[in-house]
Design a protein around this motif. Sequence first.
Motif, PDB file in Angstrom:
ATOM      1  N   ARG A 262       0.760  -1.235  -0.046  1.00  0.00           N
ATOM      2  CA  ARG A 262       0.075  -0.081  -0.078  1.00  0.00           C
ATOM      3  C   ARG A 262       1.025   1.266   0.022  1.00  0.00           C
ATOM      4  NH1 ARG A 262      -4.569   1.381   4.633  1.00  0.00           N
ATOM      5  NH2 ARG A 262      -5.938   2.664   3.323  1.00  0.00           N
ATOM      6  N   ARG A 263       1.844   1.293   0.817  1.00  0.00           N
ATOM      7  CA  ARG A 263       2.702   2.460   1.035  1.00  0.00           C
ATOM      8  C   ARG A 263       3.364   2.648  -0.524  1.00  0.00           C
ATOM      9  NH1 ARG A 263       8.160   2.969   1.968  1.00  0.00           N
ATOM     10  NH2 ARG A 263       8.277   0.759   2.271  1.00  0.00           N
ATOM     11  N   GLN A 264       4.056   1.641  -0.908  1.00  0.00           N
ATOM     12  CA  GLN A 264       4.777   1.750  -2.428  1.00  0.00           C
ATOM     13  C   GLN A 264       3.577   2.390  -3.392  1.00  0.00           C
ATOM     14  OE1 GLN A 264       4.714  -0.749  -0.303  1.00  0.00           O
ATOM     15  NE2 GLN A 264       7.054  -1.423   0.049  1.00  0.00           N
ATOM     16  N   LEU A 265       2.473   1.876  -3.435  1.00  0.00           N
ATOM     17  CA  LEU A 265       1.372   2.306  -4.348  1.00  0.00           C
ATOM     18  C   LEU A 265       1.428   3.636  -4.357  1.00  0.00           C
ATOM     19  CD1 LEU A 265      -1.000  -0.663  -4.476  1.00  0.00           C
ATOM     20  CD2 LEU A 265       0.781  -0.188  -6.011  1.00  0.00           C
ATOM     21  N   SER A 266       1.118   4.039  -3.064  1.00  0.00           N
ATOM     22  CA  SER A 266       0.994   5.564  -2.798  1.00  0.00           C
ATOM     23  C   SER A 266       2.162   6.324  -3.315  1.00  0.00           C
ATOM     24  CB  SER A 266       0.723   5.976  -1.288  1.00  0.00           C
ATOM     25  OG  SER A 266       1.763   5.531  -0.521  1.00  0.00           O
ATOM     26  N   ILE A 267       3.145   5.828  -3.021  1.00  0.00           N
ATOM     27  CA  ILE A 267       4.486   6.785  -3.549  1.00  0.00           C
ATOM     28  C   ILE A 267       4.403   6.788  -4.927  1.00  0.00           C
ATOM     29  CG2 ILE A 267       6.870   6.748  -3.573  1.00  0.00           C
ATOM     30  CD1 ILE A 267       6.976   5.510  -0.789  1.00  0.00           C
ATOM     31  N   LEU A 268       4.452   5.479  -5.644  1.00  0.00           N
ATOM     32  CA  LEU A 268       4.248   5.549  -7.201  1.00  0.00           C
ATOM     33  C   LEU A 268       3.084   6.545  -7.748  1.00  0.00           C
ATOM     34  CD1 LEU A 268       4.637   1.864  -7.865  1.00  0.00           C
ATOM     35  CD2 LEU A 268       6.178   3.419  -8.570  1.00  0.00           C
ATOM     36  N   GLY A 269       1.954   6.581  -6.968  1.00  0.00           N
ATOM     37  CA  GLY A 269       0.985   7.481  -7.332  1.00  0.00           C
ATOM     38  C   GLY A 269       1.253   9.018  -7.443  1.00  0.00           C
ATOM     39  N   CYS A 270       2.027   9.587  -6.377  1.00  0.00           N
ATOM     40  CA  CYS A 270       2.654  10.656  -6.154  1.00  0.00           C
ATOM     41  C   CYS A 270       3.458  10.983  -7.315  1.00  0.00           C
ATOM     42  CB  CYS A 270       3.114  10.965  -4.799  1.00  0.00           C
ATOM     43  SG  CYS A 270       1.998  10.723  -3.429  1.00  0.00           S
ATOM     44  N   ILE A 271       4.314  10.158  -7.444  1.00  0.00           N
ATOM     45  CA  ILE A 271       5.453  10.129  -8.775  1.00  0.00           C
ATOM     46  C   ILE A 271       4.529  10.305  -9.886  1.00  0.00           C
ATOM     47  CG2 ILE A 271       7.366   9.169 -10.047  1.00  0.00           C
ATOM     48  CD1 ILE A 271       8.176   7.810  -7.569  1.00  0.00           C
ATOM     49  N   PHE A 272       3.786   9.407 -10.350  1.00  0.00           N
ATOM     50  CA  PHE A 272       2.899   9.904 -11.677  1.00  0.00           C
ATOM     51  C   PHE A 272       2.108  11.164 -11.560  1.00  0.00           C
ATOM     52  CE2 PHE A 272       3.268   4.996 -11.873  1.00  0.00           C
ATOM     53  CZ  PHE A 272       4.344   4.840 -12.896  1.00  0.00           C
ATOM     54  N   ALA A 273       1.856  11.507 -10.615  1.00  0.00           N
ATOM     55  CA  ALA A 273       1.039  12.838 -10.511  1.00  0.00           C
ATOM     56  C   ALA A 273       2.021  14.004 -11.004  1.00  0.00           C
ATOM     57  CB  ALA A 273       0.351  13.062  -9.235  1.00  0.00           C
ATOM     58  N   LEU A 274       3.244  13.862 -10.669  1.00  0.00           N
ATOM     59  CA  LEU A 274       4.334  14.902 -11.087  1.00  0.00           C
ATOM     60  C   LEU A 274       4.059  15.492 -12.464  1.00  0.00           C
ATOM     61  CD1 LEU A 274       7.405  13.778  -9.178  1.00  0.00           C
ATOM     62  CD2 LEU A 274       5.843  15.573  -8.577  1.00  0.00           C
ATOM     63  N   GLY A 275       3.971  14.550 -13.451  1.00  0.00           N
ATOM     64  CA  GLY A 275       3.514  14.983 -14.737  1.00  0.00           C
ATOM     65  C   GLY A 275       2.444  15.704 -15.016  1.00  0.00           C
ATOM     66  N   HIS A 276       1.180  15.505 -14.372  1.00  0.00           N
ATOM     67  CA  HIS A 276       0.182  16.598 -14.335  1.00  0.00           C
ATOM     68  C   HIS A 276       0.360  17.740 -13.671  1.00  0.00           C
ATOM     69  CE1 HIS A 276      -4.126  17.352 -14.026  1.00  0.00           C
ATOM     70  NE2 HIS A 276      -3.983  17.646 -12.735  1.00  0.00           N
ATOM     71  N   LEU A 277       1.047  17.534 -12.586  1.00  0.00           N
ATOM     72  CA  LEU A 277       1.421  18.964 -11.964  1.00  0.00           C
ATOM     73  C   LEU A 277       2.394  19.800 -12.707  1.00  0.00           C
ATOM     74  CD1 LEU A 277       2.120  17.743  -8.282  1.00  0.00           C
ATOM     75  CD2 LEU A 277      -0.027  18.721  -9.038  1.00  0.00           C
ATOM     76  N   ALA A 278       3.145  19.319 -13.471  1.00  0.00           N
ATOM     77  CA  ALA A 278       4.197  20.216 -14.400  1.00  0.00           C
ATOM     78  C   ALA A 278       3.589  20.464 -15.435  1.00  0.00           C
ATOM     79  CB  ALA A 278       5.468  19.069 -14.502  1.00  0.00           C
ATOM     80  N   PHE A 279       2.721  19.616 -15.992  1.00  0.00           N
ATOM     81  CA  PHE A 279       2.256  20.263 -16.982  1.00  0.00           C
ATOM     82  C   PHE A 279       1.346  21.534 -17.124  1.00  0.00           C
ATOM     83  CE2 PHE A 279      -0.993  20.108 -20.732  1.00  0.00           C
ATOM     84  CZ  PHE A 279      -0.410  20.221 -21.763  1.00  0.00           C
ATOM     85  N   TYR A 280       0.315  21.328 -16.101  1.00  0.00           N
ATOM     86  CA  TYR A 280      -0.670  22.285 -15.804  1.00  0.00           C
ATOM     87  C   TYR A 280       0.238  23.621 -15.062  1.00  0.00           C
ATOM     88  CZ  TYR A 280      -4.330  19.655 -17.773  1.00  0.00           C
ATOM     89  OH  TYR A 280      -5.104  19.130 -18.531  1.00  0.00           O
ATOM     90  N   GLY A 281       1.064  23.348 -14.270  1.00  0.00           N
ATOM     91  CA  GLY A 281       1.842  24.256 -13.563  1.00  0.00           C
ATOM     92  C   GLY A 281       2.538  25.189 -14.349  1.00  0.00           C
TER      93      GLY A 281
END
Length: 231
Positions: A92-111
Amino acid sequence: MRFLIALVCCIVLIGILAKPLKRHPAPFYIVALALVGLYWFGTTTNTAGGMWPYFMPLMQRCALAFVLFTIVMFVGVLDESSPLRARLMPIRRQLSILGCIFALGHLAFYGVSYVPRLGSAFSGNLGFSLALAALLVLLMAILLVTSFQVVKRRMSAARWKGVQRLAYPFYLLTYVHLVLLLAPSAFASPTLYIVRMKSNESSRPSRSSASRVELTRVNDGGFDMFRSRYS
């Protein structure tokens, strides 16, 4: 379609790679960062064709991260005797970290697109969406940092659990954020259709005036104009 692809990717990750992810998560984090880097390179170089139309939405629209966050949030409600719970809880912990990493693409693009406009963008739906996005980034950063074992060991159990409860408002606010993004698209098309029908019933407007009506309504949608360019 993008959420279906994201779900298939997560099923492969959980079904085949659960044990390696538990024992050696670092290589998975590196691969996730590499995929975010690939996405960023593709967007800056206007990549098109091939597998790009399938890969791009997973990052840009945060589909992969959202599916991972959903799995992390709802695994806790499964029955204690559930085989699926037994398989998911250790990672569960590893999946949450992966989710945060993948969200970086979304944040960078719209940011990159919206941060330069902060001085004039805080109005209506767009302003509220940006404020909510900033809150989500803050919550995600706190949850990401405290998910690493080196940080967890420095915190008391009670304090760590208290911080991790921020996951509930974080996940709820992601739904609000999603609704704010989708609502303009949901209402824009019917409105434009009615405007066109009314115009045709009364008098036939000029081509330029019809274009102005449509563009004005799309601009009112905030994120909608930007989303339509990259759909």
